[in-house]
Design a protein around this motif. Structure first.
Motif, PDB file in Angstrom:
ATOM      1  N   UNK A  56       0.878  -1.165   0.000  1.00  9.30           N
ATOM      2  CA  UNK A  56       0.000   0.000   0.000  1.00  9.30           C
ATOM      3  C   UNK A  56       0.915   1.213   0.000  1.00  9.30           C
ATOM      4  N   UNK A  57       0.721   2.134  -0.957  1.00 12.40           N
ATOM      5  CA  UNK A  57       1.650   3.255  -1.109  1.00 12.40           C
ATOM      6  C   UNK A  57       0.941   4.585  -1.295  1.00 12.40           C
ATOM      7  N   UNK A  58       1.681   5.633  -0.974  1.00 11.34           N
ATOM      8  CA  UNK A  58       1.280   6.989  -1.355  1.00 11.34           C
ATOM      9  C   UNK A  58       2.503   7.658  -1.953  1.00 11.34           C
ATOM     10  N   UNK A  59       2.229   8.645  -2.794  1.00 15.79           N
ATOM     11  CA  UNK A  59       3.342   9.394  -3.379  1.00 15.79           C
ATOM     12  C   UNK A  59       2.964  10.862  -3.448  1.00 15.79           C
ATOM     13  N   UNK A  60       4.010  11.670  -3.535  1.00 16.57           N
ATOM     14  CA  UNK A  60       3.826  13.107  -3.706  1.00 16.57           C
ATOM     15  C   UNK A  60       3.367  13.391  -5.133  1.00 16.57           C
ATOM     16  N   UNK A  61       2.674  14.489  -5.314  1.00 19.25           N
ATOM     17  CA  UNK A  61       2.244  14.942  -6.636  1.00 19.25           C
ATOM     18  C   UNK A  61       2.054  16.455  -6.563  1.00 19.25           C
ATOM     19  N   UNK A  62       1.771  17.075  -7.686  1.00 24.47           N
ATOM     20  CA  UNK A  62       1.543  18.520  -7.692  1.00 24.47           C
ATOM     21  C   UNK A  62       0.308  18.888  -6.880  1.00 24.47           C
ATOM     22  N   UNK A  63      -0.659  17.977  -6.810  1.00 22.83           N
ATOM     23  CA  UNK A  63      -1.848  18.208  -5.990  1.00 22.83           C
ATOM     24  C   UNK A  63      -1.568  17.671  -4.589  1.00 22.83           C
ATOM     25  N   UNK A  64      -2.546  17.024  -3.978  1.00 16.06           N
ATOM     26  CA  UNK A  64      -2.339  16.507  -2.632  1.00 16.06           C
ATOM     27  C   UNK A  64      -1.786  15.091  -2.609  1.00 16.06           C
ATOM     28  N   UNK A  65      -1.419  14.545  -3.744  1.00 15.73           N
ATOM     29  CA  UNK A  65      -0.769  13.240  -3.786  1.00 15.73           C
ATOM     30  C   UNK A  65      -1.650  12.163  -4.374  1.00 15.73           C
ATOM     31  N   UNK A  66      -1.198  10.905  -4.235  1.00 13.63           N
ATOM     32  CA  UNK A  66      -1.913   9.774  -4.836  1.00 13.63           C
ATOM     33  C   UNK A  66      -1.703   8.543  -3.972  1.00 13.63           C
ATOM     34  N   UNK A  67      -2.751   7.727  -3.845  1.00 14.38           N
ATOM     35  CA  UNK A  67      -2.713   6.469  -3.106  1.00 14.38           C
ATOM     36  C   UNK A  67      -2.941   5.328  -4.094  1.00 14.38           C
ATOM     37  N   UNK A  68      -2.207   4.222  -3.931  1.00 15.20           N
ATOM     38  CA  UNK A  68      -2.312   3.103  -4.866  1.00 15.20           C
ATOM     39  C   UNK A  68      -1.676   1.873  -4.241  1.00 15.20           C
ATOM     40  N   UNK A  69      -1.738   0.749  -4.914  1.00 17.94           N
ATOM     41  CA  UNK A  69      -1.062  -0.463  -4.451  1.00 17.94           C
ATOM     42  C   UNK A  69      -0.123  -0.961  -5.531  1.00 17.94           C
ATOM     43  N   UNK A  70       0.948  -1.612  -5.084  1.00 15.46           N
ATOM     44  CA  UNK A  70       1.886  -2.304  -5.970  1.00 15.46           C
ATOM     45  C   UNK A  70       1.886  -3.746  -5.486  1.00 15.46           C
ATOM     46  N   UNK A  71       1.855  -4.690  -6.400  1.00 13.49           N
ATOM     47  CA  UNK A  71       1.823  -6.094  -5.983  1.00 13.49           C
ATOM     48  C   UNK A  71       2.613  -6.943  -6.962  1.00 13.49           C
ATOM     49  N   UNK A  72       3.080  -8.095  -6.452  1.00  6.63           N
ATOM     50  CA  UNK A  72       3.868  -8.994  -7.281  1.00  6.63           C
ATOM     51  C   UNK A  72       4.724  -9.913  -6.436  1.00  6.63           C
ATOM     52  N   UNK A  73       5.917 -10.212  -6.957  1.00  3.86           N
ATOM     53  CA  UNK A  73       6.873 -11.051  -6.237  1.00  3.86           C
ATOM     54  C   UNK A  73       8.065 -10.202  -5.856  1.00  3.86           C
ATOM     55  N   UNK A  74       8.759 -10.643  -4.794  1.00  4.73           N
ATOM     56  CA  UNK A  74       9.950  -9.927  -4.323  1.00  4.73           C
ATOM     57  C   UNK A  74      11.101 -10.907  -4.155  1.00  4.73           C
ATOM     58  N   UNK A  75      12.313 -10.415  -4.371  1.00  2.21           N
ATOM     59  CA  UNK A  75      13.516 -11.217  -4.145  1.00  2.21           C
ATOM     60  C   UNK A  75      13.830 -11.218  -2.650  1.00  2.21           C
ATOM     61  N   UNK A  76      14.822 -11.989  -2.252  1.00  2.00           N
ATOM     62  CA  UNK A  76      15.240 -12.013  -0.840  1.00  2.00           C
ATOM     63  C   UNK A  76      15.687 -10.648  -0.357  1.00  2.00           C
ATOM     64  N   UNK A  77      16.213  -9.841  -1.262  1.00  2.00           N
ATOM     65  CA  UNK A  77      16.667  -8.499  -0.857  1.00  2.00           C
ATOM     66  C   UNK A  77      15.520  -7.483  -0.843  1.00  2.00           C
ATOM     67  N   UNK A  78      14.301  -7.928  -1.204  1.00  2.00           N
ATOM     68  CA  UNK A  78      13.152  -7.036  -1.187  1.00  2.00           C
ATOM     69  C   UNK A  78      12.848  -6.360  -2.510  1.00  2.00           C
ATOM     70  N   UNK A  79      13.690  -6.603  -3.523  1.00  2.00           N
ATOM     71  CA  UNK A  79      13.456  -5.982  -4.834  1.00  2.00           C
ATOM     72  C   UNK A  79      12.223  -6.589  -5.496  1.00  2.00           C
ATOM     73  N   UNK A  80      11.457  -5.744  -6.168  1.00  2.00           N
ATOM     74  CA  UNK A  80      10.248  -6.203  -6.834  1.00  2.00           C
ATOM     75  C   UNK A  80      10.591  -6.865  -8.171  1.00  2.00           C
ATOM     76  N   UNK A  81       9.858  -7.947  -8.480  1.00  2.00           N
ATOM     77  CA  UNK A  81       9.990  -8.638  -9.754  1.00  2.00           C
ATOM     78  C   UNK A  81       8.709  -8.382 -10.541  1.00  2.00           C
ATOM     79  N   UNK A  82       8.804  -7.684 -11.668  1.00  2.00           N
ATOM     80  CA  UNK A  82       7.649  -7.381 -12.518  1.00  2.00           C
ATOM     81  C   UNK A  82       6.428  -6.910 -11.733  1.00  2.00           C
TER      82      UNK A  82
END
Length: 194
Positions: A56-82
């Motif tokens: 679950x994420x939020x990011x800065x934007x020119x307005x008040x920002x944006x909320x969204x989700x990112x999903x998938x697989x992660x490596x042992x180091x936490x890096x996202x795969x596709x």
């Protein structure tokens, strides 16, 4: 009396839309991760796991920002795969639908938007590690939600409401949808053991 009522309703909508814009974003919140949907959150640097996740994420934007989700697989180091992204936003890069969306519903898109995967724009996040069966259920729920979410409205169905629907489908409690995105994600994490 009808004339007064017809003027009051748009004013009420404007007040609700403006209420979400009154606070200011803080510096970026640290990234958090939970090992499974009910587990207490830990700092990502303390606990990284390989496997399936939803973030679950939020990011800065020119307005008040944006909320969204990112999903998938992660490596042992936490890096996202596709990674895949799901979020609700007006279906245009033109600011006009965004402005109109504070008064009337406007056509929406539910995928990746500019800046969603860029680390420098992230303002808060909470990653939940999932088993494969949990992940498949979450992804199925997200796909159904994306199909039925055709309109964006700042007051009634915004990006926070979209992400809240995803979180509730996973059994999480959710904060009010009129918070700024960074506050929304932070409160979502805190309300669910973070």
């Amino acid at each position: 009396m009808t004339l007064v009522r017809s003027r009051i309703f748009p004013m009420i909508l404007l007040v609700f839309a403006a209420a979400g814009c009154q606070s200011q974003d803080k510096t970026p919140e640290p990234r958090f991760v939970s090992s499974s949907p009910g587990a207490p959150a830990k700092l990502l640097s303390e606990s990284r796991e390989e496997g399936y996740f939803i973030e679950f994420r939020s990011r800065y934007a020119l307005s008040y920002g944006h909320t969204y989700v990112v999903f998938g697989r992660a490596t042992k180091s936490g890096a996202m795969i596709n990674p895949e992204v799901a979020g609700l936003a007006p279906a245009s890069n033109d600011p006009t639908p965004y402005v109109f969306g504070h008064f009337v519903p406007v056509p929406a898109e539910t995928g990746l938007s500019d800046g969603d995967l860029e680390e420098e724009y992230r303002s808060a996040s909470w990653r939940v590690m999932l088993t494969e069966p949990e992940y498949r259920k979450v992804v199925a729920d997200i796909r159904k939600l994306k199909e039925k979410s055709r309109f964006w409205h700042a007051t009634f169905y915004n990006c926070n409401a979209f992400v809240a629907d995803i979180a509730r489908s996973m059994g999480y409690k959710t904060p009010g949808i009129w918070l700024r995105p960074q506050e929304f994600i932070t409160k979502l994490r805190e309300m669910n053991g973070g």
